[in-house]
Design an enzyme around this catalytic site. Structure first.
Site, PDB file in Angstrom:
ATOM      1  N   ARG A   1       0.896  -1.260   0.066  1.00  0.00           N
ATOM      2  CA  ARG A   1      -0.057  -0.092   0.028  1.00  0.00           C
ATOM      3  C   ARG A   1       0.708   1.341  -0.175  1.00  0.00           C
ATOM      4  NH1 ARG A   1      -2.596  -3.186   2.528  1.00  0.00           N
ATOM      5  NH2 ARG A   1      -0.987  -4.379   2.676  1.00  0.00           N
ATOM      6  N   THR A   2       2.054   1.059   0.619  1.00  0.00           N
ATOM      7  CA  THR A   2       2.614   2.394   0.576  1.00  0.00           C
ATOM      8  C   THR A   2       3.085   2.624  -0.967  1.00  0.00           C
ATOM      9  OG1 THR A   2       3.369   1.876   2.828  1.00  0.00           O
ATOM     10  CG2 THR A   2       4.608   3.560   1.857  1.00  0.00           C
TER      11      THR A   2
ATOM     12  N   LYS B   1      26.623  -4.622  -8.684  1.00  0.00           N
ATOM     13  CA  LYS B   1      27.917  -4.633  -9.193  1.00  0.00           C
ATOM     14  C   LYS B   1      28.753  -3.922  -8.167  1.00  0.00           C
ATOM     15  CE  LYS B   1      26.276  -2.899 -13.052  1.00  0.00           C
ATOM     16  NZ  LYS B   1      26.183  -2.213 -14.546  1.00  0.00           N
TER      17      LYS B   1
ATOM     18  N   ARG C   1      12.002   3.358   0.664  1.00  0.00           N
ATOM     19  CA  ARG C   1      11.570   2.433   1.815  1.00  0.00           C
ATOM     20  C   ARG C   1      12.838   1.395   1.808  1.00  0.00           C
ATOM     21  NH1 ARG C   1       6.623  -1.489   3.294  1.00  0.00           N
ATOM     22  NH2 ARG C   1       6.156   0.716   4.006  1.00  0.00           N
TER      23      ARG C   1
ATOM     24  N   HIS D   1       8.004   5.667  10.139  1.00  0.00           N
ATOM     25  CA  HIS D   1       7.443   5.442   8.816  1.00  0.00           C
ATOM     26  C   HIS D   1       6.411   6.823   9.078  1.00  0.00           C
ATOM     27  CE1 HIS D   1       5.264   3.964   5.644  1.00  0.00           C
ATOM     28  NE2 HIS D   1       4.696   2.747   6.132  1.00  0.00           N
TER      29      HIS D   1
HETATM   30  N1   CP Z   1       1.160   0.039   6.048  1.00  0.00           N
HETATM   31  C1   CP Z   1       2.210  -0.256   5.225  1.00  0.00           C
HETATM   32  O1   CP Z   1       3.360   0.193   5.157  1.00  0.00           O
HETATM   33  O2   CP Z   1       1.868  -1.234   4.313  1.00  0.00           O
HETATM   34  P1   CP Z   1       2.801  -1.785   3.018  1.00  0.00           P
HETATM   35  O3   CP Z   1       4.169  -2.495   3.866  1.00  0.00           O
HETATM   36  O4   CP Z   1       2.128  -2.768   2.463  1.00  0.00           O
HETATM   37  O5   CP Z   1       3.353  -0.661   2.269  1.00  0.00           O
END
Ligand code: CP
Length: 332
Positions: free
Chosen positions: A64-65, A93, A114, A147
């Site tokens: 979702r993120t 590499k 991420r 987050h």
């Molecule tokens: N809530 C959340 O971070 O979901 P994902 O890991 O699916 O991005």
């Protein structure tokens, strides 16, 4: 003449947000959502950042993120590139992660990342600030650390849920599950320090209690909180319950399997203990800590919460690039 570089607005930690910013983001997100109601509105949004490009660098799994950021970019007209596995990039590499990210900054106007590595986003932001192309970095989840954009969408969801009950001030939020390694817990707890008389109940197995660093930060901020292993007592007194899964991807040697987390699973029979006005949230994905049978209860807000994430991220992109000024806001 002095060459003064202006650092962009990086989104690295929820500790960078204050109450005026949070209130502003909630109003901005509400206002932007109204554009979704007409073709003309959506076309207007698409023109806002059609001249910008984003890099989505997601080397830790995400549904979702990733998708909500990608869709948010599409909503404001931005083009996106992506890397979802560093083994397909020149990191394979032997290129350093710093050089990889600096390379992205040559091609795009923002990097949304991420990573499993705590503190990496901060390091890259500092590095880019010293270059000729200091593009903004958004931390879309950094290991068990932070987050911040999840915390923003959580605040937006809480705020909307309590809009007729005086907002988030004075509310009790119960956080349940793996509180030790849950980055959403850390980032949201920090944001709640911006509200008045808000209380957190942390309900978890002893092995998954919040870390000392978070505990000390909350004490220093004067936020009222308690820690318990009695979920049912906590549920009776809560305005919002925020359930999280066991973060076993951070296990060193399968230690999660040795912890009995089942007493911290929210089941359908718990609903009768909770206030009629309470809300149930979960950052998702879920496993068995959140009963599927709860989905039909009007207090379940997690599907709405993940959609709110897309609109919150649209608002954030407009703010970072300064085009939020092109959204006509109501008086605050
Ligand atoms: N809530 C959340 O971070 O979901 P994902 O890991 O699916 O991005």
């Amino acid at each position: 003449m002095e060459d003064r570089k202006v650092s962009p607005l990086h989104i690295l930690s929820s500790s960078q947000f204050d109450r005026p910013f949070l209130d502003y983001m909630c109003v901005l997100t509400d206002t932007i959502r109204r554009f979704d109601k007409s073709k003309e509105g959506l076309m207007y949004l698409q023109g806002l950042l059609a001249h910008k490009r984003a890099m989505l660098y997601f080397t830790q799994p995400s549904t979702r993120t990733f998708l909500s950021f990608q869709t948010a970019c599409q909503i404001v007209g931005m083009k996106t590139n992506e890397i979802r596995d560093s083994s397909t990039s020149s990191e394979r590499k032997g290129e350093s992660i710093e050089d990889s990210l600096r390379t992205f900054s040559s091609y795009v106007d923002i990097i949304i990342m991420r990573t499993p590595v705590p503190g990496l986003c901060d390091r890259i932001a500092s590095l880019l600030n010293e270059t000729d192309r200091p593009v903004p970095i958004i931390n879309a989840g950094s290991g068990p650390d932070e987050h911040p954009t999840q915390a923003l969408l959580d605040i937006y969801t809480l705020n909307r849920s309590f809009i007729r009950q005086g907002g988030i001030d004075g509310k009790t939020i119960t956080m349940v599950g793996d509180l030790k390694r849950g980055r959403t817990i850390r980032s949201l707890s920090w944001l709640l320090t911006n509200y008045t008389d808000t209380r957190i109940i942390f309900a978890s197995p002893p092995e998954f209690r919040i870390g000392d660093d978070l505990r000390q930060k909350l004490v220093a901020k004067g936020l009222r909180f308690e820690e318990t292993d009695q979920l049912e007592d906590a549920l009776r007194n809560t305005d919002a319950v925020y359930v999280t899964r066991v973060q076993d991807e951070y296990d060193q040697a399968g230690e999660s399997k040795k912890v009995d987390s089942s007493r911290f699973h929210l089941k359908h029979h718990h609903l009768k203990l909770m206030k009629e006005s309470a809300v149930i949230m979960h950052p998702l994905p879920r496993r068995d800590e959140l009963d599927l049978a709860i989905d039909a209860d009007p207090r379940a807000k997690y599907w709405r919460q993940e959609r709110n994430g897309m609109w919150t991220r649209v608002a954030l992109l407009t703010k970072i690039f300064g085009v939020d000024r092109k959204i006509v806001l109501p008086e605050l």
